[in-house]
Design an enzyme around this catalytic site. Structure first.
Site, PDB file in Angstrom:
ATOM      1  N   CYS A 170      40.376 -16.601  15.889  1.00 18.50           N
ATOM      2  CA  CYS A 170      40.829 -15.217  15.745  1.00 18.50           C
ATOM      3  C   CYS A 170      41.854 -15.015  14.634  1.00 18.50           C
ATOM      4  O   CYS A 170      42.302 -13.891  14.405  1.00 18.50           O
ATOM      5  CB  CYS A 170      41.369 -14.722  17.083  1.00 18.50           C
ATOM      6  SG  CYS A 170      40.178 -14.967  18.422  1.00 18.50           S
ATOM      7  N   HIS A 311      49.058  -9.107  17.029  1.00 17.68           N
ATOM      8  CA  HIS A 311      47.778  -9.711  17.401  1.00 17.68           C
ATOM      9  C   HIS A 311      47.398  -9.321  18.827  1.00 17.68           C
ATOM     10  O   HIS A 311      46.210  -9.261  19.148  1.00 17.68           O
ATOM     11  CB  HIS A 311      47.867 -11.231  17.290  1.00 17.68           C
ATOM     12  CG  HIS A 311      46.642 -11.938  17.780  1.00 17.68           C
ATOM     13  ND1 HIS A 311      45.453 -11.935  17.074  1.00 17.68           N
ATOM     14  CD2 HIS A 311      46.390 -12.652  18.918  1.00 17.68           C
ATOM     15  CE1 HIS A 311      44.536 -12.626  17.741  1.00 17.68           C
ATOM     16  NE2 HIS A 311      45.077 -13.065  18.856  1.00 17.68           N
ATOM     17  N   GLU A 322      53.256 -14.046  22.112  1.00 18.25           N
ATOM     18  CA  GLU A 322      53.610 -13.222  20.953  1.00 18.25           C
ATOM     19  C   GLU A 322      54.885 -12.431  21.222  1.00 18.25           C
ATOM     20  O   GLU A 322      55.712 -12.264  20.319  1.00 18.25           O
ATOM     21  CB  GLU A 322      52.472 -12.278  20.583  1.00 18.25           C
ATOM     22  CG  GLU A 322      52.735 -11.551  19.271  1.00 18.25           C
ATOM     23  CD  GLU A 322      51.531 -10.780  18.750  1.00 18.25           C
ATOM     24  OE1 GLU A 322      51.535 -10.415  17.555  1.00 18.25           O
ATOM     25  OE2 GLU A 322      50.583 -10.539  19.532  1.00 18.25           O
ATOM     26  N   LYS A 343      43.924  -3.319  18.856  1.00 21.49           N
ATOM     27  CA  LYS A 343      42.858  -3.778  19.756  1.00 21.49           C
ATOM     28  C   LYS A 343      42.737  -2.894  20.991  1.00 21.49           C
ATOM     29  O   LYS A 343      41.733  -2.954  21.698  1.00 21.49           O
ATOM     30  CB  LYS A 343      43.104  -5.227  20.165  1.00 21.49           C
ATOM     31  CG  LYS A 343      43.022  -6.205  18.994  1.00 21.49           C
ATOM     32  CD  LYS A 343      43.313  -7.634  19.454  1.00 21.49           C
ATOM     33  CE  LYS A 343      43.218  -8.620  18.309  1.00 21.49           C
ATOM     34  NZ  LYS A 343      44.359  -8.538  17.361  1.00 21.49           N
ATOM     35  N   HIS A 348      38.876  -6.806  20.767  1.00 19.74           N
ATOM     36  CA  HIS A 348      39.221  -7.951  19.930  1.00 19.74           C
ATOM     37  C   HIS A 348      38.010  -8.358  19.091  1.00 19.74           C
ATOM     38  O   HIS A 348      37.011  -8.836  19.639  1.00 19.74           O
ATOM     39  CB  HIS A 348      39.677  -9.106  20.836  1.00 19.74           C
ATOM     40  CG  HIS A 348      40.240 -10.271  20.090  1.00 19.74           C
ATOM     41  ND1 HIS A 348      40.402 -10.275  18.728  1.00 19.74           N
ATOM     42  CD2 HIS A 348      40.654 -11.493  20.522  1.00 19.74           C
ATOM     43  CE1 HIS A 348      40.917 -11.434  18.355  1.00 19.74           C
ATOM     44  NE2 HIS A 348      41.065 -12.191  19.427  1.00 19.74           N
ATOM     45  N   PHE A 408      42.314 -19.743  18.925  1.00 14.48           N
ATOM     46  CA  PHE A 408      42.079 -20.992  19.635  1.00 14.48           C
ATOM     47  C   PHE A 408      42.310 -22.179  18.694  1.00 14.48           C
ATOM     48  O   PHE A 408      42.023 -22.112  17.494  1.00 14.48           O
ATOM     49  CB  PHE A 408      40.644 -21.046  20.155  1.00 14.48           C
ATOM     50  CG  PHE A 408      40.409 -20.283  21.440  1.00 14.48           C
ATOM     51  CD1 PHE A 408      41.380 -19.475  21.987  1.00 14.48           C
ATOM     52  CD2 PHE A 408      39.196 -20.381  22.099  1.00 14.48           C
ATOM     53  CE1 PHE A 408      41.162 -18.767  23.157  1.00 14.48           C
ATOM     54  CE2 PHE A 408      38.957 -19.688  23.272  1.00 14.48           C
ATOM     55  CZ  PHE A 408      39.939 -18.874  23.813  1.00 14.48           C
TER      56      PHE A 408
END
Length: 420
Positions: A170, A311, A322, A343, A348, A408
């Site tokens: 991502c 994010h 975050e 988002k 996402h 990830f």
């Protein structure tokens, strides 16, 4: 080091194709998440997605026939279709169509993806299992390879400069922008077509993410309110699809050809958590390092940032990391720092998320409007010190914005965009 500016943008998204429609709907806090139509999702914990609508479904939907011939469409996966559409708009917006050998060789392409042609992979697997290997198409592999969005764009537009395709989950398309900016700064290219594309709304990918308990399952009957970044009632992310492309250019090159310079990409940072395959370190230390590096390369301090496009995906664990990073980095800031997550409107977009959200950052700088978090009804207490922009955009002129992309494998990326 040469300055890098943005001179064009293109977007394909669940809330609209085309930058103008995307921005109008984003600032209004409109919803792009609906029941899945690509496949039967009845057996899955999450049954909703941010699917890109067609022109038949939405006046600002994606018209693949406008960018690719039917034969080309059949030979390539959906993520390539999205990339081709976003690139066409971005290059037209930038007024750049390299014709001379020098211009072609000085224009590069970096288009990221988190997975590549996942639906083509799963469909190909089913075909071979059910009907045998002789039924496989000779175009099967080129249809899904992760670098083929960049490859197809390069071929279509004659872009002969550096080419690449980050596949870093991502954070991929934000890394694509950072890599492209570095190539311009180092003098290896004058213009870079950069961003990301993703089309992973597929039964197998959903099954995997649902098994990992990463996706929202509480609001299948209320998709408009399911994606809730920074909200206390969040329960997981909603997958989206689409593409975002930016034309990055050396400042002097852009000025010499009379290009419309939108903003400058001032800083970029990337780091690794080295912590866990799917979870960020709870203290957000890796993300914080990426943000500090982006600020350092921009020669700015945390006090200079007026807006953060976070994010935040709407997962409790990811959001918490975050939040920890933001509250540590901006520990002395209050309501003068605005924060939101796009988002909340479209879900996402995985490997395309960073580039699409970078477009939101560029528009925030050029318009003086900061986009909202759509479903922010009960803000996580740890973020309450900041201006969180619930539901609709606010008017506020800022000079510098920061955007994040985490993925990830512990990959982190951050970029700073500034008014010129």
């Amino acid at each position: 080091m040469r300055r890098v500016v943005v001179t064009g943008m293109g977007v394909v998204s669940p809330i609209g194709t085309g930058v103008d429609a995307f921005w109008t709907r984003l600032t209004a806090g409109e919803n792009g998440i609906r029941k899945i139509s690509h496949f039967d999702a009845s057996g899955l914990a999450c049954q909703i997605a941010g699917e890109v609508p067609t022109k038949d479904q939405d006046e600002h939907g994606f018209d693949v026939d406008a960018v690719m011939e039917p034969r080309e469409q059949r030979r390539s996966d959906r993520f390539i279709h999205f990339a081709m559409g976003a690139v066409q708009e971005a290059l037209e917006n930038a007024g750049w169509s390299p014709k001379t050998a020098n211009d072609q060789e000085r224009t590069g392409t970096i288009i990221a993806t988190g997975v590549g042609g996942f639906p083509a992979m799963t469909a190909g697997t089913r075909l071979v299992d059910e009907k045998g290997p002789r039924r496989a198409s000779p175009f099967l592999v080129p249809s899904f390879l992760a670098n083929l969005a960049a490859g197809q764009v390069s071929i279509r537009h004659g872009l002969k400069g550096p080419i690449g395709a980050p596949v870093t989950a991502c954070a991929a398309s934000l890394q694509a922008l950072g890599d492209a900016a570095r190539l311009i700064r180092s003098g290896e290219a004058d213009v870079m077509v950069a961003g990301g594309a993703e089309a992973c709304v597929d039964k197998v990918s959903y099954a995997g993410f649902c098994a990992a308990k990463a996706m929202s399952s509480k609001r299948n009957d209320d998709p408009a309110h399911a994606s809730r970044p920074f909200d206390q009632d969040r329960d997981g992310f909603i997958m989206g699809e689409g593409a975002g492309i930016l034309v990055l250019e050396d400042y002097e090159h852009a000025k010499a050809r009379g290009a419309n310079i939108l903003v400058e990409i001032k800083g970029y940072g990337t780091s690794a958590d080295a912590y866990h395959v799917t979870a960020s370190s709870p203290d957000g230390e890796g993300g914080q390092r990426a943000m500090r590096q982006a600020l350092a390369t921009a020669k700015l301090s945390p006090a200079d940032i007026g807006y953060v496009n976070a994010h935040s995906t709407s997962t409790p664990v990811g959001d918490a990391a975050e939040i920890a990073a933001l509250t540590t980095l901006f520990d002395d800031r209050g309501k003068d720092l605005a924060v939101s997550s796009s988002k909340s409107m479209f879900g996402h977009l995985l490997g395309a998320a960073g580039a699409v959200e970078a477009i939101a950052c560029v528009k925030a700088l050029t318009s003086g409007m900061l986009p909202p978090s759509r479903n922010l009804e009960s803000t996580d207490e740890a973020m309450s010190r900041f201006e969180m922009i619930p539901r609709k955009a606010i008017a506020r002129k800022v000079n510098h914005v920061l955007t994040n992309g985490f993925g990830f494998g512990g990959v982190n990326a951050s970029a700073v965009f500034s008014r010129v």
